[in-house]
Write a protein that holds these residues in place. Structure first.
Motif: not given
Length: 419
Positions: A133-138, A14-21, A9-11
């Motif tokens: 990890f995160y998934q993004c599904d349709i 803010p810079s990484a979260v900005a990319v994800r957002d 897992t990982r922390d």
């Protein structure tokens, strides 16, 4: 005390979260234009549901949760099934199927679902492979035709492009084609699932590794393996315009419905501007619930697919008792984020105030600056002025306003080294 996150897992800074957002916002915008509605499902599911035999190899990676109220010690020989009743979801499709079964009466038909959330697998940690990890599904539920497949591919390709990812290729195949291939090659039906799982490793272990595994683990004879290899190799790099004829020649017993569906999909994808796609006979997809067309998106800079999905017409029926046509596409969110690396710069202002400045004055200035839609944060002055400005720039601020009692300086760009 060890402050590092759990292995695998990982922390996220803010810079990484900005990319994800940024990536999520672009994807969400596109999917909403195509009519997909966002839902949320729980991270925990009943263990029997997760172990229902449709998760392929991922069922071996489920994080199982102990029942509440267990004693600190249990009797030797107690079966694990008596100790566990829940598990963390390993994908978003199984929870969606349960959700649809429970809420079908109130949902539009067909139902276009959009999900984004964390999933968990007990992976062996490696570069690009995480246990959370995160998934993004349709998904489209209730649409029996390949309109669903084509729309999913079109929408996902548009979403990836909107997020900034170009140069992708869509690979298409069909589980029904793979079943016909296995049957024609003489592989017993009970060995098909294991065969497909092995073929799915082709890009990692090559034909030599596939042949060894099919022979040693499945007991398939050399002649059968050779027929499989020759058929698959002969179908690689097919001309999309001649796809049906070439598939019919290679597998005379392939059903007309499969050929019609693939022809419709091929014609529809060919009409999409800027889309690169190919029929790939080696494409399998690891989940056991796929029943029809399957697809993946690849990118030259990624070691694996960046998105994948397919039709799973029998999964929802496990909860409803009646078959529901369903098809879905999942974006490998972590891989997309890693490929993009940076987000567009934001306009962020620091209200840099001296310690003796009245707080109401500081907050009033920040409030006024926010009216322009920018991110504004008050920051107390400390240390050497130049060093603090450098820190503000590192933290993502683009400009600052220096506030002293009774005085507010002009807004200045932090990139101006002459400050």
């Amino acid at each position: 005390m060890d402050l590092t996150p759990a292995r695998g897992t990982r922390d996220l800074l803010p810079s990484a979260v900005a990319v994800r957002d940024h990536v999520l916002a672009r994807i969400t915008e596109v999917y909403r234009r195509y009519g997909y509605q966002r839902i949320e499902t729980p991270a925990l599911e009943n263990i029997e549901r997760l172990q229902g035999g449709q998760g392929g190899e991922n069922q071996k990676l489920i994080y199982q949760v102990l029942r509440r109220g267990l004693e600190p010690r249990v009797a030797a020989g107690t079966p694990l099934s008596e100790l566990v009743d829940l598990g963390l979801r390993f994908d978003l499709t199984v929870p969606l199927s349960r959700f649809y079964g429970a809420n079908r009466a109130t949902l539009p038909q067909p139902f276009r679902s959009f999900q984004f959330g964390p999933v968990w697998r007990a992976e062996r940690p490696a570069k690009g492979r995480y246990r959370q990890f995160y998934q993004c599904d349709i998904d489209v539920l209730g649409e029996p035709s390949v309109l669903a497949e084509v729309e999913l591919i079109e929408a996902t390709s548009a979403a990836l492009a909107a997020a900034g990812l170009s140069g992708t290729t869509v690979r298409v195949s069909d589980r029904r084609f793979l079943s016909a291939l296995a049957e024609r090659s003489g592989v017993p039906a009970e060995g098909w699932d294991r065969l497909f799982i092995t073929l799915d490793k082709l890009d990692k272990i090559g034909w030599a590794g596939v042949r060894t595994e099919l022979s040693d683990r499945l007991g398939i004879d050399d002649a059968t393996i050779t027929r499989l290899q020759e058929t698959i190799t002969g179908l690689q790099g097919l001309d999309a315009a001649k796809l049906t004829d070439q598939l019919s020649a290679a597998l005379p017993g392939l059903g007309d419905d499969v050929l019609t569906d693939l022809t419709t999909t091929a014609g529809s994808l060919a009409a999409l501007p800027g889309l690169t796609w190919e029929f790939d006979p080696t494409l399998v997809r690891g989940m056991g619930y796929y029943t029809g067309q399957i697809f993946e998106v690849t990118h030259p800079a990624s070691g694996g697919s960046v998105a994948g999905g397919g039709r799973y017409d029998q999964l929802v029926g496990r909860f409803l008792g009646t078959e529901v046509p369903a098809c879905g596409f999942s974006i490998g969110f972590e891989r997309i984020v890693d490929l993009l690396a940076t987000a567009p710069a934001r306009a962020a202002v620091a209200v840099l105030y001296e310690a003796d400045t009245p707080i109401p004055s500081v907050l009033a200035i920040a409030r006024e600056l926010r009216e322009g839609g920018r991110a504004v944060s008050p920051v107390r002055r400390s240390g050497k002025f130049g060093a603090q400005l450098s820190r503000l720039e590192e933290w993502g601020f683009t400009s600052f306003v220096h506030v002293r009692p009774g005085e507010t300086g002009p807004e200045r760009d932090l990139g101006d080294k002459a400050r």
